[in-house]
Design a protein around this motif. Structure first.
Motif, short mmCIF file in Angstrom:
data_model
loop_
_atom_site.label_atom_id
_atom_site.label_comp_id
_atom_site.label_asym_id
_atom_site.label_seq_id
_atom_site.Cartn_x
_atom_site.Cartn_y
_atom_site.Cartn_z
N MET A 1 19.59 -2.51 -41.09
CA MET A 1 19.47 -1.11 -40.57
C MET A 1 19.11 -0.18 -41.86
SD MET A 1 22.30 1.26 -38.36
CE MET A 1 22.30 0.31 -36.98
N ARG A 7 23.45 6.46 -42.75
CA ARG A 7 24.16 7.51 -43.24
C ARG A 7 24.21 8.52 -41.92
NH1 ARG A 7 21.21 9.38 -47.98
NH2 ARG A 7 21.11 11.54 -47.19
N ALA A 16 27.55 4.52 -31.30
CA ALA A 16 27.12 3.32 -30.65
C ALA A 16 25.95 3.35 -29.59
CB ALA A 16 28.16 2.76 -30.02
N GLY A 21 22.45 -3.90 -30.07
CA GLY A 21 23.34 -5.00 -30.39
C GLY A 21 24.45 -5.18 -29.33
N GLU A 22 24.32 -4.48 -27.94
CA GLU A 22 25.27 -5.14 -27.16
C GLU A 22 25.38 -6.28 -26.42
OE1 GLU A 22 22.90 -2.89 -27.06
OE2 GLU A 22 23.04 -0.70 -25.86
N TYR A 23 26.12 -6.75 -25.89
CA TYR A 23 26.17 -8.01 -25.09
C TYR A 23 25.06 -8.22 -24.12
CZ TYR A 23 27.74 -12.47 -23.08
OH TYR A 23 27.63 -13.53 -22.59
N SER A 250 28.45 -1.24 -25.32
CA SER A 250 29.75 -1.20 -26.25
C SER A 250 30.30 0.17 -26.22
CB SER A 250 29.42 -1.73 -27.70
OG SER A 250 28.63 -2.97 -27.53
N ARG B 11 25.90 -3.54 -37.00
CA ARG B 11 25.74 -2.60 -35.88
C ARG B 11 26.98 -2.37 -35.32
NH1 ARG B 11 20.02 -3.43 -32.69
NH2 ARG B 11 20.44 -5.87 -32.81
N LYS B 13 29.61 -2.03 -36.60
CA LYS B 13 30.85 -1.00 -36.97
C LYS B 13 30.91 0.44 -36.40
CE LYS B 13 27.82 0.40 -40.75
NZ LYS B 13 27.55 0.54 -42.19
N PHE B 14 29.67 0.73 -35.71
CA PHE B 14 29.74 1.90 -34.97
C PHE B 14 30.32 1.86 -33.68
CE2 PHE B 14 26.16 2.13 -37.97
CZ PHE B 14 26.56 3.30 -38.77
N ILE B 15 30.96 0.95 -33.13
CA ILE B 15 31.81 0.93 -32.03
C ILE B 15 33.34 1.44 -32.13
CG2 ILE B 15 32.89 -0.71 -30.07
CD1 ILE B 15 30.58 -2.82 -30.71
N ASP B 19 36.29 2.16 -27.67
CA ASP B 19 35.38 1.10 -27.23
C ASP B 19 35.55 -0.26 -27.46
OD1 ASP B 19 33.97 3.03 -25.71
OD2 ASP B 19 32.61 3.84 -27.43
N ARG B 22 37.76 -1.86 -24.94
CA ARG B 22 37.25 -2.35 -23.73
C ARG B 22 36.33 -3.45 -23.98
NH1 ARG B 22 36.47 2.86 -21.66
NH2 ARG B 22 35.51 3.64 -23.77
N THR B 23 35.48 -3.60 -25.07
CA THR B 23 34.57 -4.52 -25.60
C THR B 23 35.37 -5.77 -25.67
OG1 THR B 23 33.18 -3.01 -26.80
CG2 THR B 23 32.94 -5.46 -27.31
N VAL B 55 35.36 4.59 -37.30
CA VAL B 55 33.78 4.27 -36.74
C VAL B 55 33.02 4.29 -38.29
CG1 VAL B 55 32.09 5.17 -35.36
CG2 VAL B 55 34.08 5.43 -34.58
N GLY B 56 32.17 3.28 -38.26
CA GLY B 56 31.43 3.29 -39.44
C GLY B 56 31.79 2.35 -40.59
N PRO B 86 29.41 -9.14 -28.55
CA PRO B 86 28.33 -8.37 -29.08
C PRO B 86 28.13 -8.85 -30.45
CG PRO B 86 30.12 -7.15 -28.70
CD PRO B 86 30.59 -8.49 -28.09
N GLU B 87 26.75 -8.42 -30.76
CA GLU B 87 26.49 -8.63 -32.25
C GLU B 87 27.35 -8.10 -33.15
OE1 GLU B 87 22.15 -7.63 -32.73
OE2 GLU B 87 22.93 -6.89 -34.77
N HIS B 199 25.77 8.58 -50.34
CA HIS B 199 26.03 7.66 -49.37
C HIS B 199 27.11 6.87 -49.49
CE1 HIS B 199 26.09 5.49 -45.54
NE2 HIS B 199 25.48 4.59 -46.00
#
Lengths: 611, 216
Positions: A1, A7, A16, A21-23, A250, B11, B13-15, B19, B22-23, B55-56, B86-87, B199
């Motif tokens: 990414m 950022r 999200a 990247g979801e299942y 997700s 990706r 890490k944003f869950i 969530d 639930r995942t 998150v992140g 998920p990935e 950053h």
């Protein structure tokens, strides 16, 4: 990414939504792919991911070798701001590639208030919004979905519209595009060829002319494009693609559950209902087929809830058999089953009890009109007796939350009809008092009204919408008639309904208004956070058009409509006849009782409907 | 109690924490691993996470414990679960443990600081973190309080990994009170703003008890 994007994602709400990247997301090797499509949904991720059409078409297109379909949604305002500031073009979730790298962008147009978001998404991708300003063959920008049955308001922006069900049609369009790419066709040549595919409407091949009074005079088809484009349907649903590996988000979405589609079309013919006419004829899935798919969909997703989807679930033959089979499988697994759109007239105790075993949610009935007279006008074949009987069963079964939906501003509605809504709600309350076994927890009855929006391809396509002032007067009238503290009254804001009415029966000149609204900052117009009535009125004004001409005018019996170029199977003659029946207060029986010859059977190769 | 150790990277890490619950729940169902549910009107699965991950932030050391409703071979769980994740989420091991999450005391984290314009070095950052009194303002919903984060840092090292990129590895207090990785950056912003990175990417590396033994 990308580091800049990363950022940004740490700063925006619910990141999200923007990562993919979801299942069950489908990733393909670009080396094996020669056609790339982005399925673009002009609303938020949470809304778009809840859309069954997206899940079906995503799976259907990706089941084709060499084709890769990805997803793209409209970003919320904070994300849009960040993307624009960082000059990151709008990208698809699977690969993260910008939309400009795709061969085709397919927009899902389900409702009019999403129109401005289409323009905004194209612009965020750095793609000119008008078809005429896009000279190269790719990315081809096309649309599908219910709103395409009047494609004219968005005609300036799309290269083509796919009319009707897309499982086969979208694939045919992409195949032709693949051929065009390999042969080096230019865009005009591709569009001329595409217009030969049944169900494809290429707006640039049609020339509208107008009368002095602003009504449509004629539409001329050019370069061999068909005079009328007839919508496509899937004749045998059980042999078409059925989604059992839906993407599992997700992050929480609006309809976060397995959606089991039972059938398409509706036997009822409620005269206000666009879906009831536009999705004809009725075609159903087999009960065994559905049980098998439901299990697969639940196992592949891990969802703990399944819902049945159709225009009128209680009309599904074999519903008991289906729900029994589902519950038998779901109960030991703690999976709950929900049944939406139950008709108030055949709501059975048995069915309710069976569903209730797992979890009890609120009940909703939609009588649509308060008086029997008006319900007959709109052909909503529900009697007061049947409704109250259903309420009695519900209250006896221990339910104490009930919602009742009505429309205000239906053709021929009088103050007496409005007052009848209040009386009906009172009767529902009395039913609770009489039959509820335990009254200690009280009852909550919610009455909701919305402003009726006449839609194309319905018997009310000639009808005016009432003015905003008149709607609000009727709202006050109803409010004054609703006196009980157990009844809550919610009314929908009418301004959105006015714009929706203007857009849904708009002609090609409406494109300039939509573009103007977008240029003035319009987007995500179905969200009150973003909708601005003033912006719409100013835009109409600046283009010399009047929303009232489109929304509030009674159209002439022989008037040529912008959407007459599209056939959904149901003939205009039939709609006119139904309109006469409405004014006479006569109901039309459902398709099962008697075929009324609407014309939709002609869409079936065998010339007959399922029912 | 049954426990899994898992990674959350890329990706994923944003869950968000909510969530993620639930995942996980759905992944267990997909894998056919039956989690025990609470009794009652609105049953929910018995599962809990050691330290909610912001998150992140990435992690190589997330812990989740759960109860199963039927005997299940724990050694087979990672493979079963990874097939349906998920990935970005990967189960590293499944095992039993009686150590309560409250005994987690220290957390190893890595922060990658990016400087796009001016170049700052590991030396400057180490000098700042080790040589300064790290009292920072911490905003809560109602008020602003001063916190000395010095005692919450057991050790800290910085390393130049590329021009304009510094890796800070630190062992920080995991809970009661926790030092969130973002507070390290707050300290720079408040006390030595010229060192503020453009950053920062964070990753949890491992968890420890009070005696610096790896916690599982």
């Amino acid at each position: 990414m990308d580091a800049v994007l990363e950022r940004i994602l740490t700063r925006v709400q619910k990141p999200a939504r923007y990562t993919g990247g979801e299942y069950n997301e489908i990733i393909k090797d670009k080396a094996d792919v020669d056609i790339r499509m982005a399925f673009c949904f002009p609303d938020t991720y949470e809304i778009g991911m809840s859309n069954l059409g997206l899940q079906i078409l995503y799976g259907a297109i990706n089941s084709q070798p060499g084709m890769w379909c990805e997803r793209c949604f409209a970003p919320w305002g904070d994300m849009e701001e960040e993307l624009r500031k960082a000059k990151i073009p709008l990208y698809a979730l699977e690969s993260g590639d910008p939309l400009t790298e795709f061969d085709a962008l397919g927009f899902s147009l389900g409702y009019e208030m999403a129109y401005t978001s289409v323009l905004n998404m194209l612009d965020l991708a750095g793609i000119p919004v008008r078809s005429a300003d896009r000279r190269s063959l790719t990315p081809l920008v096309f649309a599908g979905g219910t709103s395409c049955i009047n494609p004219e308001p968005m005609a300036d922006f799309f290269d083509l519209c796919a009319i009707g069900e897309g499982e086969e049609l979208d694939v045919e369009i992409l195949r032709l595009l693949r051929h065009a790419k390999s042969e080096g066709w230019d865009k005009p040549r591709f569009l001329r060829e595409a217009a030969k595919i049944p169900g494809v409407y290429v707006p640039s091949l049609y020339e509208p002319a107008y009368n002095d009074d602003g009504t449509l005079k004629s539409v001329t088809a050019r370069d061999g494009a068909p005079e009328t484009v007839t919508k496509r349907i899937i004749e045998n649903l059980d042999t078409a693609f059925y989604p059992t590996r839906a993407i599992v988000p997700s992050t929480e979405i609006v309809h976060d559950r397995v959606v089991l589609e039972l059938f398409r079309g509706c036997v009822r013919g409620c005269r206000f209902c666009q879906a009831g006419f536009a999705y004809r004829p009725v075609r159903r899935h087999g009960t065994e087929f559905l049980l098998e798919k439901a299990k697969a969909a639940l196992e592949n997703s891990g969802y703990e809830e399944i819902t049945l989807s159709s225009l009128s679930t209680s009309d599904f033959k074999g519903l008991s058999e289906l729900t029994d089979g589902l519950l038998e499988w779901c109960e030991p697994r703690k999976i709950s089953l929900s049944l939406p759109s139950l008709r108030a007239d055949n709501f059975s105790m048995g069915l309710m009890e069976r569903v209730q075993k797992v979890r009890k949610s609120g009940l909703t009935f939609a009588p649509e009109a308060g008086s029997q007279r008006l319900r007959d006008v709109i052909n909503k074949n529900v009697t007061e007796e049947a409704l109250l009987n259903s309420c009695r069963i519900a209250f006896e079964g221990g339910w104490n939350t009930l919602k009742l939906y009505f429309m205000l501003g239906l053709p021929t509605e009088t103050d007496e009809d409005v007052a009848a809504i209040a009386r009906l709600a009172e009767k529902v309350l009395h039913t609770w008092r009489e039959y509820a076994p335990n009254k200690s927890r009280g009852v909550k009855i919610t009455v909701s009204t919305s402003m009726f929006v006449p839609k194309p391809h319905t018997p009310f396509e000639w009808e005016p919408q009432v003015s905003v002032e008149e709607y609000l007067r009727r709202v006050r009238l109803l409010r004054d008639n609703l006196t009980s503290r157990s009844i809550t009254y919610n009314w929908h804001e009418p301004h959105v309904s006015l714009i929706e009415a203007a857009l849904s029966r708009g002609d090609r000149r409406m494109g300039a208004v939509i573009e103007e609204v977008w240029r003035r900052g319009g987007k995500l117009d179905s969200w009150s956070d973003y909708f601005s009535m003033e912006r719409w009125l100013d835009a109409f004004d600046s283009r010399g058009l009047d929303p009232d001409f489109y929304a509030g005018r009674t159209r002439g019996e022989d008037e040529l409509f912008p959407w007459d170029v599209i056939s959904v199977g149901v003939s205009k003659k039939y709609l006119a006849r139904e309109r006469k029946e409405a004014y006479a207060g006569r109901v039309t029986p459902d398709c099962r009782t008697r075929c009324m010859g609407c014309g939709a059977n002609c869409l079936m190769e065998r010339g007959a409907c399922d029912e | 109690m049954n426990r899994i150790l898992f990674k959350k990277e890329g990706r994923a890490k944003f869950i968000s924490h909510l969530d993620l619950m639930r995942t996980m729940q759905r992944a267990f169902i997909r894998a056919g691993v039956k989690i025990k549910h609470t009794e009652g009107f609105n049953p929910h699965p018995y599962m809990s996470f050691a330290l909610p991950l912001p998150v992140g932030v990435e992690s190589e050391c997330e812990l989740m414990e759960f109860e199963l409703s039927e005997p299940t071979e724990l050694s087979g769980l990672p493979a079963r679960l990874n097939a349906v994740m998920p990935e970005g989420i990967e189960i590293l091991s499944a095992y039993q443990s009686d150590l309560k999450f409250k005994y987690i005391k220290w957390l190893d984290i890595k922060a990658q600081l990016f400087y796009y314009n001016e170049v700052h070095t590991a030396k400057e950052l180490e000098a700042f973190f080790i040589g300064s009194r790290l009292v920072i303002e911490k905003k809560t919903k109602r008020q602003t309080a001063s916190v000395d984060i010095g005692p919450l840092i057991a050790s800290l090292e910085a390393e130049d990994i590329a021009p304009g990129r510094v890796l800070v590895a630190a062992r920080v207090s995991a809970q009661e009170p926790a030092l969130s990785p973002a507070q390290l950056i707050s300290a720079i912003e408040q006390l030595k703003p010229e060192l503020t990175p453009d950053h920062t990417g964070f990753k949890r590396i491992n968890v420890f008890d009070k005696d610096f033994n790896v916690f599982r």
